[in-house]
Design an enzyme around this catalytic site. Sequence first.
Site, PDB file in Angstrom:
ATOM      1  N   ARG A   1       0.839  -1.185   0.000  1.00 17.12           N
ATOM      2  CA  ARG A   1       0.000   0.000   0.000  1.00 17.12           C
ATOM      3  C   ARG A   1       0.883   1.247   0.000  1.00 17.12           C
ATOM      4  O   ARG A   1       2.014   1.225   0.464  1.00 17.12           O
ATOM      5  CB  ARG A   1      -0.944   0.054   1.196  1.00 17.12           C
TER       6      ARG A   1
ATOM      7  N   GLU B   1      -6.239   7.641   7.976  1.00 16.07           N
ATOM      8  CA  GLU B   1      -5.080   8.408   8.470  1.00 16.07           C
ATOM      9  C   GLU B   1      -4.554   9.345   7.381  1.00 16.07           C
ATOM     10  O   GLU B   1      -4.132  10.469   7.647  1.00 16.07           O
ATOM     11  CB  GLU B   1      -3.982   7.448   8.905  1.00 16.07           C
TER      12      GLU B   1
ATOM     13  N   ARG C   1      -5.390   5.647   0.888  1.00 13.57           N
ATOM     14  CA  ARG C   1      -4.461   4.522   1.019  1.00 13.57           C
ATOM     15  C   ARG C   1      -4.783   3.635  -0.173  1.00 13.57           C
ATOM     16  O   ARG C   1      -5.900   3.098  -0.253  1.00 13.57           O
ATOM     17  CB  ARG C   1      -4.659   3.785   2.338  1.00 13.57           C
TER      18      ARG C   1
ATOM     19  N   CYS D   1       1.571  11.165   9.131  1.00 12.39           N
ATOM     20  CA  CYS D   1       2.573  10.640  10.074  1.00 12.39           C
ATOM     21  C   CYS D   1       3.955  10.683   9.422  1.00 12.39           C
ATOM     22  O   CYS D   1       4.110  10.217   8.290  1.00 12.39           O
ATOM     23  CB  CYS D   1       2.233   9.206  10.470  1.00 12.39           C
TER      24      CYS D   1
ATOM     25  N   ARG E   1       4.805  -7.117  12.711  1.00 14.77           N
ATOM     26  CA  ARG E   1       3.516  -6.671  13.274  1.00 14.77           C
ATOM     27  C   ARG E   1       2.605  -7.878  13.477  1.00 14.77           C
ATOM     28  O   ARG E   1       2.842  -8.966  12.934  1.00 14.77           O
ATOM     29  CB  ARG E   1       2.792  -5.722  12.295  1.00 14.77           C
TER      30      ARG E   1
HETATM   31  P1  ADP Z   1      -1.233  -0.051   6.983  1.00 12.28           P
HETATM   32  O1  ADP Z   1      -0.579  -1.245   6.335  1.00 12.28           O
HETATM   33  O2  ADP Z   1      -2.098   0.678   6.006  1.00 12.28           O
HETATM   34  O3  ADP Z   1      -0.261   0.783   7.714  1.00 12.28           O
HETATM   35  P2  ADP Z   1      -2.284  -1.774   9.065  1.00 12.28           P
HETATM   36  O4  ADP Z   1      -0.956  -2.304   9.392  1.00 12.28           O
HETATM   37  O5  ADP Z   1      -3.158  -1.315  10.175  1.00 12.28           O
HETATM   38  O6  ADP Z   1      -2.294  -0.575   8.035  1.00 12.28           O
HETATM   39  O7  ADP Z   1      -3.047  -2.958   8.257  1.00 12.28           O
HETATM   40  C1  ADP Z   1      -4.239  -2.635   7.654  1.00 12.28           C
HETATM   41  C2  ADP Z   1      -5.012  -3.891   7.344  1.00 12.28           C
HETATM   42  O8  ADP Z   1      -4.298  -4.610   6.322  1.00 12.28           O
HETATM   43  C3  ADP Z   1      -5.120  -4.854   8.533  1.00 12.28           C
HETATM   44  O9  ADP Z   1      -6.403  -5.460   8.491  1.00 12.28           O
HETATM   45  C4  ADP Z   1      -4.101  -5.911   8.235  1.00 12.28           C
HETATM   46  O10 ADP Z   1      -4.501  -7.170   8.753  1.00 12.28           O
HETATM   47  C5  ADP Z   1      -4.132  -5.961   6.729  1.00 12.28           C
HETATM   48  N1  ADP Z   1      -2.878  -6.444   6.161  1.00 12.28           N
HETATM   49  C6  ADP Z   1      -1.671  -5.869   6.229  1.00 12.28           C
HETATM   50  N2  ADP Z   1      -0.765  -6.627   5.570  1.00 12.28           N
HETATM   51  C7  ADP Z   1      -1.437  -7.705   5.056  1.00 12.28           C
HETATM   52  C8  ADP Z   1      -1.080  -8.844   4.287  1.00 12.28           C
HETATM   53  N3  ADP Z   1       0.181  -9.039   3.858  1.00 12.28           N
HETATM   54  N4  ADP Z   1      -2.053  -9.735   3.954  1.00 12.28           N
HETATM   55  C9  ADP Z   1      -3.325  -9.547   4.352  1.00 12.28           C
HETATM   56  N5  ADP Z   1      -3.738  -8.483   5.084  1.00 12.28           N
HETATM   57  C10 ADP Z   1      -2.806  -7.581   5.431  1.00 12.28           C
HETATM   58  N1  DAR Z   2       0.589   5.172  16.563  1.00 11.96           N
HETATM   59  C1  DAR Z   2       1.479   6.291  16.277  1.00 11.96           C
HETATM   60  C2  DAR Z   2       1.939   6.257  14.794  1.00 11.96           C
HETATM   61  C3  DAR Z   2       3.068   5.313  14.493  1.00 11.96           C
HETATM   62  C4  DAR Z   2       3.220   4.963  13.030  1.00 11.96           C
HETATM   63  N2  DAR Z   2       2.002   4.327  12.514  1.00 11.96           N
HETATM   64  C5  DAR Z   2       1.123   4.978  11.743  1.00 11.96           C
HETATM   65  N3  DAR Z   2       1.367   6.141  11.238  1.00 11.96           N
HETATM   66  N4  DAR Z   2      -0.047   4.397  11.489  1.00 11.96           N
HETATM   67  C6  DAR Z   2       2.653   6.219  17.247  1.00 11.96           C
HETATM   68  O1  DAR Z   2       3.250   7.268  17.449  1.00 11.96           O
HETATM   69  O2  DAR Z   2       2.926   5.158  17.758  1.00 11.96           O
END
Ligand code: ADP
Ligand code: DAR
Length: 344
Positions: free
Chosen positions: A112, A211, A215, A257, A295
């Site tokens: 993304r 955010e 996205r 961010c 994560r």
């Molecule tokens: P971002 O990647 O936009 O920073 P998050 O880490 O919060 O946001 O993840 C957003 C959503 O994408 C969550 O539901 C997460 O489970 C899903 N996600 C992230 N990576 C994968 C992946 N490789 N396969 C499936 N779902 C994913």
């Molecule tokens: N939760 C905020 C942001 C950290 C980076 N993740 C983002 N941008 N979604 C923190 O300061 O932990």
Amino acid sequence: MNYPNLPEDCTSMLCKHLTPEVFEALKDKTTANGFTLEQAINSGVMNIDSGIGVYAGDEESYSTFAPLFDKIIEDYHGFGKEDKHQSNLNPDDLNAPNPDPDGEFIISTRIRVGRNVANLPLGPAISKEQRDLVESSVVEGLNTLEGELEGSYHPLLGMSKEVQDELIKDHFLFKEGDRFLDAVGLNRNWPEGRGIYHNKEKTFLVWVNEEDQLRIISMQMGGDIKEVFTRLVNAIKSIESKVQFSYNDHIGYITSCPTNLGTAMRASVHIAVPNLAKDMEAFKAITDKFYLQIRGIHGEHSESEGGVYDISNRRRLGITEVQAVQDMHDGVVALIEAEKALKA
Ligand code: ADP
Ligand code: DAR
């Protein structure tokens, strides 16, 4: 505004870099959109467990509050205030054969980017009218997409809880009520102006006004990282022909961010490494070597389940999009080799 009460044991970038001297220099500064230092740091003040603790309200925040943001950008990305970001969205430059063609380890791949609309404030400082304009103009552009990118937009306003919960559970939709975003005003007027666009297969999705204002997401089951990246690049170029993104030569694509600046890209796999997970020191030694982040499987601040982890690039600024995906690919190859050795 008085110097905030930051506990001694606070480890966020805010606590580390908001010295009394930096505070005195910035406490009375305001951007043209009226965004203040107090707003920029409130998330980290209210959430002492933040990793970073600051958000920008507009592109100008990065210059108005530079004595604080520059230090955090240097610390997180290793990127200096004179450095210039370079972009490379050419999939031909990516050397990423599927690391797991038999589907033994990689469950799914997702790449993304964050994008924000040029000449408007970012989410923390945007007005309701401006946010609604972002939604209507972005959706107008999305509704012209064709072929694999053709899909439909689903506003959060009016979406049933069952549909919303299902989309979140299946990793397609953002969660709501994030306390870090809440504290900087990113959840104002929720759920108005927010929604998700996706194609029929849900391999191409766009979050609107979470955010960041967009996205742009490409995802699918399995480990064909190059196919996911190619679809994402096609989507970015198609959308960019309709909507101008906020970008500057120094810090690349502008995001709320600072961890997302530059490429604003997170390339991830959900990967099963139950044996490696029994030795987190060895696990982290590999992810550190390839600049990767570990994560949980339901997004940020979530836990792993059944030995499955979300592994993604940590570096986003000062490297190109191709390098960010290469970081992830090469690290995943090393993780699979380590898991195979332990399995044997
Ligand atoms: P971002 O990647 O936009 O920073 P998050 O880490 O919060 O946001 O993840 C957003 C959503 O994408 C969550 O539901 C997460 O489970 C899903 N996600 C992230 N990576 C994968 C992946 N490789 N396969 C499936 N779902 C994913
Ligand atoms: N939760 C905020 C942001 C950290 C980076 N993740 C983002 N941008 N979604 C923190 O300061 O932990």
